[in-house]
Design an enzyme around this catalytic site. Structure first.
Site, PDB file in Angstrom:
ATOM      1  N   PRO A   9     -46.976  13.008 -19.463  1.00  0.00           N
ATOM      2  CA  PRO A   9     -48.357  13.727 -19.082  1.00  0.00           C
ATOM      3  C   PRO A   9     -49.000  13.209 -17.886  1.00  0.00           C
ATOM      4  CG  PRO A   9     -48.413  12.104 -21.092  1.00  0.00           C
ATOM      5  CD  PRO A   9     -47.173  12.134 -20.503  1.00  0.00           C
ATOM      6  N   ASN A  10     -49.841  14.244 -17.152  1.00  0.00           N
ATOM      7  CA  ASN A  10     -50.405  14.143 -16.164  1.00  0.00           C
ATOM      8  C   ASN A  10     -49.829  13.728 -14.826  1.00  0.00           C
ATOM      9  OD1 ASN A  10     -52.938  14.925 -17.588  1.00  0.00           O
ATOM     10  ND2 ASN A  10     -52.733  12.861 -18.588  1.00  0.00           N
ATOM     11  N   ARG A  17     -55.087  13.298  -7.205  1.00  0.00           N
ATOM     12  CA  ARG A  17     -56.309  12.340  -7.905  1.00  0.00           C
ATOM     13  C   ARG A  17     -55.689  10.999  -8.057  1.00  0.00           C
ATOM     14  NH1 ARG A  17     -57.451  16.653 -11.417  1.00  0.00           N
ATOM     15  NH2 ARG A  17     -58.024  18.246 -10.225  1.00  0.00           N
ATOM     16  N   TYR A  22     -52.545   5.300  -8.272  1.00  0.00           N
ATOM     17  CA  TYR A  22     -51.278   5.825  -8.406  1.00  0.00           C
ATOM     18  C   TYR A  22     -50.499   6.088  -6.951  1.00  0.00           C
ATOM     19  CZ  TYR A  22     -52.490   5.864 -13.288  1.00  0.00           C
ATOM     20  OH  TYR A  22     -52.758   5.662 -14.484  1.00  0.00           O
ATOM     21  N   ASN A  73     -40.724   7.796 -17.319  1.00  0.00           N
ATOM     22  CA  ASN A  73     -42.151   7.120 -17.350  1.00  0.00           C
ATOM     23  C   ASN A  73     -42.921   8.158 -18.138  1.00  0.00           C
ATOM     24  OD1 ASN A  73     -44.839   6.424 -16.654  1.00  0.00           O
ATOM     25  ND2 ASN A  73     -44.846   6.965 -14.437  1.00  0.00           N
ATOM     26  N   ALA A  76     -49.132   8.111 -20.701  1.00  0.00           N
ATOM     27  CA  ALA A  76     -49.999   7.519 -21.614  1.00  0.00           C
ATOM     28  C   ALA A  76     -49.145   7.530 -23.152  1.00  0.00           C
ATOM     29  CB  ALA A  76     -51.249   8.498 -21.799  1.00  0.00           C
ATOM     30  N   HIS A  79     -48.011   4.270 -24.884  1.00  0.00           N
ATOM     31  CA  HIS A  79     -48.848   3.400 -25.452  1.00  0.00           C
ATOM     32  C   HIS A  79     -49.004   3.860 -27.046  1.00  0.00           C
ATOM     33  CE1 HIS A  79     -49.308   2.015 -21.383  1.00  0.00           C
ATOM     34  NE2 HIS A  79     -49.928   3.067 -21.336  1.00  0.00           N
ATOM     35  N   ASP A  86     -38.873   7.220 -31.308  1.00  0.00           N
ATOM     36  CA  ASP A  86     -37.738   7.613 -32.151  1.00  0.00           C
ATOM     37  C   ASP A  86     -36.721   8.811 -31.680  1.00  0.00           C
ATOM     38  OD1 ASP A  86     -38.942   5.792 -33.932  1.00  0.00           O
ATOM     39  OD2 ASP A  86     -39.952   7.640 -35.263  1.00  0.00           O
ATOM     40  N   GLU A  97     -37.543   2.081 -18.796  1.00  0.00           N
ATOM     41  CA  GLU A  97     -38.812   2.523 -18.769  1.00  0.00           C
ATOM     42  C   GLU A  97     -39.435   2.243 -17.418  1.00  0.00           C
ATOM     43  OE1 GLU A  97     -41.004   0.574 -21.632  1.00  0.00           O
ATOM     44  OE2 GLU A  97     -42.912   0.909 -20.817  1.00  0.00           O
ATOM     45  N   HIS A  99     -42.989   2.450 -14.502  1.00  0.00           N
ATOM     46  CA  HIS A  99     -44.410   2.663 -14.500  1.00  0.00           C
ATOM     47  C   HIS A  99     -44.601   2.520 -12.967  1.00  0.00           C
ATOM     48  CE1 HIS A  99     -45.274   3.044 -18.509  1.00  0.00           C
ATOM     49  NE2 HIS A  99     -44.470   1.785 -18.843  1.00  0.00           N
ATOM     50  N   LEU A 100     -45.575   3.362 -12.524  1.00  0.00           N
ATOM     51  CA  LEU A 100     -45.984   3.281 -11.097  1.00  0.00           C
ATOM     52  C   LEU A 100     -46.997   1.823 -11.231  1.00  0.00           C
ATOM     53  CD1 LEU A 100     -47.410   6.814 -10.893  1.00  0.00           C
ATOM     54  CD2 LEU A 100     -45.555   5.897  -9.370  1.00  0.00           C
ATOM     55  N   SER A 101     -47.880   1.793 -11.857  1.00  0.00           N
ATOM     56  CA  SER A 101     -48.724   0.586 -11.824  1.00  0.00           C
ATOM     57  C   SER A 101     -48.145  -0.535 -12.870  1.00  0.00           C
ATOM     58  CB  SER A 101     -50.154   1.182 -12.406  1.00  0.00           C
ATOM     59  OG  SER A 101     -49.890   1.446 -13.736  1.00  0.00           O
ATOM     60  N   ARG A 106     -53.940  -3.975 -16.283  1.00  0.00           N
ATOM     61  CA  ARG A 106     -54.907  -2.925 -16.353  1.00  0.00           C
ATOM     62  C   ARG A 106     -55.659  -3.102 -17.781  1.00  0.00           C
ATOM     63  NH1 ARG A 106     -52.546   2.737 -14.911  1.00  0.00           N
ATOM     64  NH2 ARG A 106     -54.960   3.034 -14.872  1.00  0.00           N
ATOM     65  N   ARG A 110     -53.286  -0.453 -22.477  1.00  0.00           N
ATOM     66  CA  ARG A 110     -52.198  -0.089 -21.538  1.00  0.00           C
ATOM     67  C   ARG A 110     -51.123  -1.190 -21.567  1.00  0.00           C
ATOM     68  NH1 ARG A 110     -53.577   4.730 -18.524  1.00  0.00           N
ATOM     69  NH2 ARG A 110     -55.903   4.367 -17.999  1.00  0.00           N
TER      70      ARG A 110
HETATM   71  O1  CA2 Z   1     -48.316   3.469 -14.210  1.00  0.00           O
HETATM   72  C1  CA2 Z   1     -47.982   4.410 -14.880  1.00  0.00           C
HETATM   73  O2  CA2 Z   1     -46.796   5.035 -14.299  1.00  0.00           O
HETATM   74  C2  CA2 Z   1     -48.362   4.900 -16.065  1.00  0.00           C
HETATM   75  O3  CA2 Z   1     -47.523   5.376 -16.938  1.00  0.00           O
HETATM   76  C3  CA2 Z   1     -49.302   6.133 -15.717  1.00  0.00           C
HETATM   77  C4  CA2 Z   1     -50.038   6.766 -16.742  1.00  0.00           C
HETATM   78  C5  CA2 Z   1     -50.865   5.797 -17.495  1.00  0.00           C
HETATM   79  O4  CA2 Z   1     -51.493   6.449 -18.627  1.00  0.00           O
HETATM   80  C6  CA2 Z   1     -49.952   4.585 -18.059  1.00  0.00           C
HETATM   81  O5  CA2 Z   1     -50.895   3.703 -18.775  1.00  0.00           O
HETATM   82  C7  CA2 Z   1     -49.194   3.947 -16.905  1.00  0.00           C
HETATM   83  C8  CA2 Z   1     -50.844   7.948 -16.227  1.00  0.00           C
HETATM   84  C9  CA2 Z   1     -50.284   9.072 -15.249  1.00  0.00           C
HETATM   85  C10 CA2 Z   1     -51.311   9.970 -14.735  1.00  0.00           C
HETATM   86  O6  CA2 Z   1     -51.136  10.352 -13.494  1.00  0.00           O
HETATM   87  C11 CA2 Z   1     -52.069  10.643 -12.994  1.00  0.00           C
HETATM   88  C12 CA2 Z   1     -52.024  11.035 -11.643  1.00  0.00           C
HETATM   89  C13 CA2 Z   1     -52.968  11.270 -10.916  1.00  0.00           C
HETATM   90  C14 CA2 Z   1     -54.087  11.607 -11.214  1.00  0.00           C
HETATM   91  C15 CA2 Z   1     -54.316  11.493 -12.527  1.00  0.00           C
HETATM   92  C16 CA2 Z   1     -53.456  10.718 -13.424  1.00  0.00           C
END
Ligand code: CA2
Length: 155
Positions: A9-10, A17, A22, A73, A76, A79, A86, A97, A99-101, A106, A110
Site C-alpha cells: 500500500p501507498n 510525497r 522514501y 515490500n 504497512a 507490521h 499466511d 522482504e 524496505h526502502l527505509s 523509525r 514499525r
Molecule cells: O520503508 C519501507 O519500504 C516501508 O515498507 C514503507 C511503508 C511503511 O509503512 C513501512 O513501515 C516501511 C510505507 C510506504 C508508503 O510509501 C509512501 C511513499 C510516498 C508517499 C507516501 C507514502
C-alpha cells in the site's frame, strides 16, 4: 527462473510525497531498474502493486504456480497482516522482504515485521537499492536450491 515482485500500500505514491523518507524515485523507476537487473541475472520478472490486502493475497495465490519466489515490500501490512504472512507461507515459495527505509530506526510500531520470521532474507534502509539487493539475494538462493535439487542440470 521467474520471480514476482509485490509492492504494498501507498508505494504507488513514491517520488510524489515524503521524498525525505522514501527518496525521489518513482515506483515505475524502481520497476525499470529491477527489470534491467533481472535481465543481467537471467531471471524473468513480474511486478504488481496493490493498496488492498486482499488484492495482494489474491496475486500471491494466482502467481505462485508460475514463480519460484517473491520479492515483497508489504508496506504497512508488514507490521499488521497475519493474512499476508499466511498467504506467503501457504503457497510454499521463498520470499525476500525489502524496505526502502530502515524500519528499526523509525517509530516503535514499525520495528516489528510479521513477515520477518519466515522470510528467506531481509534488506532494508538502502532506498530503492534495497529492492535490487533483495532481487540478487533471492536469485542466488533460488539458484542454489535448484542446483541442490538437480545438480547436473543448467539452472
Ligand atoms: O520503508 C519501507 O519500504 C516501508 O515498507 C514503507 C511503508 C511503511 O509503512 C513501512 O513501515 C516501511 C510505507 C510506504 C508508503 O510509501 C509512501 C511513499 C510516498 C508517499 C507516501 C507514502
Amino acid at each position: 527462473m521467474r520471480i514476482a515482485v509485490l509492492h504494498g500500500p501507498n508505494l504507488n505514491l513514491l517520488g510524489q510525497r515524503e521524498p525525505e523518507v522514501y527518496g525521489r524515485e518513482t515506483l515505475a523507476g524502481i520497476d525499470a531498474r529491477l527489470y534491467a537487473l533481472a535481465g543481467e541475472l537471467g531471471v524473468q520478472l513480474e511486478t504488481f502493486q496493490a493498496n488492498g490486502e486482499g488484492a495482494l493475497i489474491d496475486r500471491i495465490h494466482e502467481s505462485a504456480g508460475r514463480v519460484q519466489g517473491f520479492l515483497i515490500n508489504a508496506g504497512a501490512y508488514t507490521h499488521t497482516s497475519v493474512a499476508l504472512l499466511d498467504a506467503l507461507v501457504g503457497v510454499g515459495r521463498p520470499f525476500v522482504e525489502v524496505h526502502l527505509s530502515n524500519i528499526h530506526g523509525r517509530e516503535e510500531f514499525r520495528r516489528r515485521s510479521l513477515l520477518a520470521p519466515r522470510a528467506a532474507g531481509i534488506v532494508m534502509g538502502f532506498g530503492a537499492d534495497s529492492y535490487l539487493l533483495g532481487l540478487r539475494g533471492l536469485a542466488l538462493r533460488l539458484r542454489a536450491s535448484a542446483r541442490a535439487a538437480a545438480p547436473s542440470e543448467e539452472v
